[in-house]
Structure formats: structure tokens, C-alpha cells
Write a protein that holds these residues in place. Sequence first.
Motif, PDB file in Angstrom:
ATOM      1  N   ARG A   1       0.855  -1.319  -0.090  1.00  0.00           N
ATOM      2  CA  ARG A   1      -0.102  -0.096   0.111  1.00  0.00           C
ATOM      3  C   ARG A   1       1.025   1.390   0.036  1.00  0.00           C
ATOM      4  N   SER A   2       2.071   1.186   0.657  1.00  0.00           N
ATOM      5  CA  SER A   2       2.894   2.489   0.514  1.00  0.00           C
ATOM      6  C   SER A   2       3.486   2.565  -0.740  1.00  0.00           C
ATOM      7  N   THR A   3       3.540   1.593  -1.664  1.00  0.00           N
ATOM      8  CA  THR A   3       4.318   1.902  -2.960  1.00  0.00           C
ATOM      9  C   THR A   3       3.107   1.760  -4.019  1.00  0.00           C
ATOM     10  N   ALA A   4       2.014   1.625  -3.744  1.00  0.00           N
ATOM     11  CA  ALA A   4       0.804   1.501  -4.895  1.00  0.00           C
ATOM     12  C   ALA A   4       0.870   2.509  -5.438  1.00  0.00           C
ATOM     13  N   PHE A   5       1.086   3.806  -5.215  1.00  0.00           N
ATOM     14  CA  PHE A   5       0.764   5.048  -5.813  1.00  0.00           C
ATOM     15  C   PHE A   5       1.732   5.029  -7.152  1.00  0.00           C
TER      16      PHE A   5
END
Length: 441
Positions: free
Chosen positions: A114-118
Amino acid sequence: MSEVTFETIVAGGEIVDGSAGALPVRADIGIRDGRIAAIGDLSARGTRERIDATGLTVTPGFIDAHVHSEPALLHGEPADRFGALIQGVTSHATGADGFGWAPQGPHDPASLWRSTAFAYGSPGMVPEARTAAEYLAAFEGRTPVNIVPFAPHQAIRYAACGWRPGPANATELAHQHGSLRAWLDAGAFGLATGLDYQPAASTATDEIVALASVVGEAGGIYAPHMRYAQATRAGAYRESAEIGRRARIPVAIAHEIVDDESEPLIDAARAEGIDLSVDWYCYPAGCTHILAMLQPEDYVGGTDGALERIKDPAERARIAAALERALIHPEEAPESATQEEGVRAYFSATRTGRYVGRSIPEIAAEEGRSVADVAIGIMEEELPDAVLVYKRGISQAQLDEEVRRTVRHPAWTLTSDRSEEHTSELQSRLHLVCRLLLEKK
């Protein structure tokens, strides 16, 4: 007709083979069993197929050395999976900015995703591969391009330390060494990191040197997104050069142009004997998530940690004020969120689909709310998929001059830094870059 000796002959093209210092050569290329079998005058040789390349340039496939394409290559639509290939890009380096999801340790892998999904989309995806070998096996026979894997520092540190800030202890560092060696054994070409993103931002220089030394001994490369927010651009260059010097490893710095500030730093490191290079995508924008406007300590724990932190009223007010300062007074923002005058930061993606194409100050003005209130609200509503594009306020002529200066520097490499490579903008920049590369010869 002469005896068939090649399956295909590419005839009369100007060959640029990518070798350092090599000049273009007009010649034919003979292909047999799917491989180049001969280069020269093959006009008298037989073939099943002859491709007339007169007036065209013939090159090996391009390597995209910094690209966020792994989920698109595995699960994307045909345009996402084949877009790079039809533009001549045949190899992708994975693990850009240290993002990756193997190995898995005792900590929740979905939290790291979730912290890298951007950078990738699909915020609901849960990584499945538990080891480097399992992760790389997923690409075998399934992707249209070659994979050049880099060991992802984010995943390696997360598996050992979780979101805990501060230096790794001896046990955690040993765990990271073991994970890194497993990646190298599985075929990794080096170590990639993203020092503006958690958990890598919590890593001290000495810890990176220890890991990079392992890679250096194996003949690999260190590829950082540098520590802009905590060190400034010049300080980040000095740290990268120090790591290269101490670990005795080539350093390939991500998304950097050659300009009046960086060129002396690059040249000084190279004069010292450090094999330091930069890559850049040659278009006038950058892209990251809204959290990059904060100092890394404000989002220890990644997206989940930031959302938990703003539940506290005092923290919420402090972070809202920091976001407002970054938007209204960019000179006070972390250097990872660009500080250039004339920059417009607007949303390219959000979780709900709202706000795309609009900036936070524009939204605030339209809704009659403060910038701080809108910024913290969007962070709460739209993470983990609240992605901002920073469009630089420079003219086409200024951009072209930047491109010329950067492309002509011997330390530069072309990349895309995208999750998909089929856009017309990238294609137009590639055409300019290829022309300038030929001018270099």
C-alpha cells in the motif's frame, strides 16, 4: 537464386550498436535461428525475408533502466504490456526506487504494498511471492520484455525491521545481508533504493554501505533515488559518492538532470574514480504521492502509519500545516517534492477518481476551504492512491536545452520512470533523444 543462408536480412540500415565510442556503420544484418549471425555486405547472400532499412537507423533493443512496470507486465492490458516493446524497449530494470515485495518476513506484506501502490496502481493487491526466486519466477514465459532485476532495498529492510525507524541492529543487518545474497543468487544485477520513501528513509549511510559492499563484491550496481528530503540535492550527491567510494561499487543515480548544480558534483566523483552515472526521462514533470510533501519521519509506517497518525488531533493539525507550507511556500518543502518556482502540482490519480487534473489550491479556492483542510482531507480520503504530477514551469526551448546538456554528458542514461510506456509524449522525447545521441557520434 543464391542458397538460403539466413532467415532474415535487414539490409542497408545505419547500425548504431551501443558500444562506447562506436560510430554508425552502414551494413546488412543477417539473422539465423533468431540471432544475429553476420554483419556486413550480405547483398549476395540468400534469405527467406529481406527487410529494406535504407535511410533508417538499426539498433539493439533499448534498456529502460528505471521503470515501474512489474504489475503492468504481469497483469496489465496489452497496451501496458507491449507498449514499450513496440517502441524498441526490450529490457526493463525492475525494483526502481527500491520498491519490491520479496522477501516477505513476519510483517504484513500488504502494508508495504500500500505504501508503494501509488507508483503502480492496484492498491488492493496483496503480494504473493515469499522469496526473490519465487518473485522472479512469476515473469518467466509471461512477459514480452527481458527482466533485469535489482534487489529492492525497501522490501529487504521491511522484512528485517518492519516500519521501525532508526538503524538496524546486528541481527536485522545480518537478515538483510541474507536477503540480499538471495536476490543476487536469483539473478539480481544490483541494489536499488529510494531514500525519500519509508522504510528506506530510516536507513543510515553506514547501513547502506554495508549492503552495497555485498553487491560490489558480486560485481553489481548501486541504484539510488537519493535522500533529497533529509540531505538536500548536493548532500544527496555527496552521500551517493561516499557509498560508491566506500563500497567500491558503480552508482547509477535515478531521475537526475545535468545542470549547473549537479554537473560539478558528477564530474568530481568521476574524476575521483567513482563510476557515477545519472538517468533521466527527458520530460518536464515528476510524479509521486502526496506524502512526499512531508518529511519522511511524518510517514514512518508508510500509508498506514500516516493515516493512523492523523487520527490524533495534534498530529493532524501539524501535518496539515506542513502540507499547506509545501503547497503555498514550496521553498520550505522537502526537496523530494520539487521546490522550483512556477511548478504546478495536480492530481493524476486518486482512489475515488475525484480531483484528477486539479491542484489542491484550486480545489480549496473552488470549495471555499483552506489549503490545509483540503490537503489533509484528500490525504485521508484518497490514500494510498493520491498521486501528484509536478509540472515544471519551463518553456519548450528551456526543456530542449536541458535535454541537450544532459544527453551529451557521458554519465547519462535514458529511462522512462513510468508504469506504462505507450504514451505519445514519451515517444516524442525518445525521438529527440535518439537524434541527439547520433549528434554525439
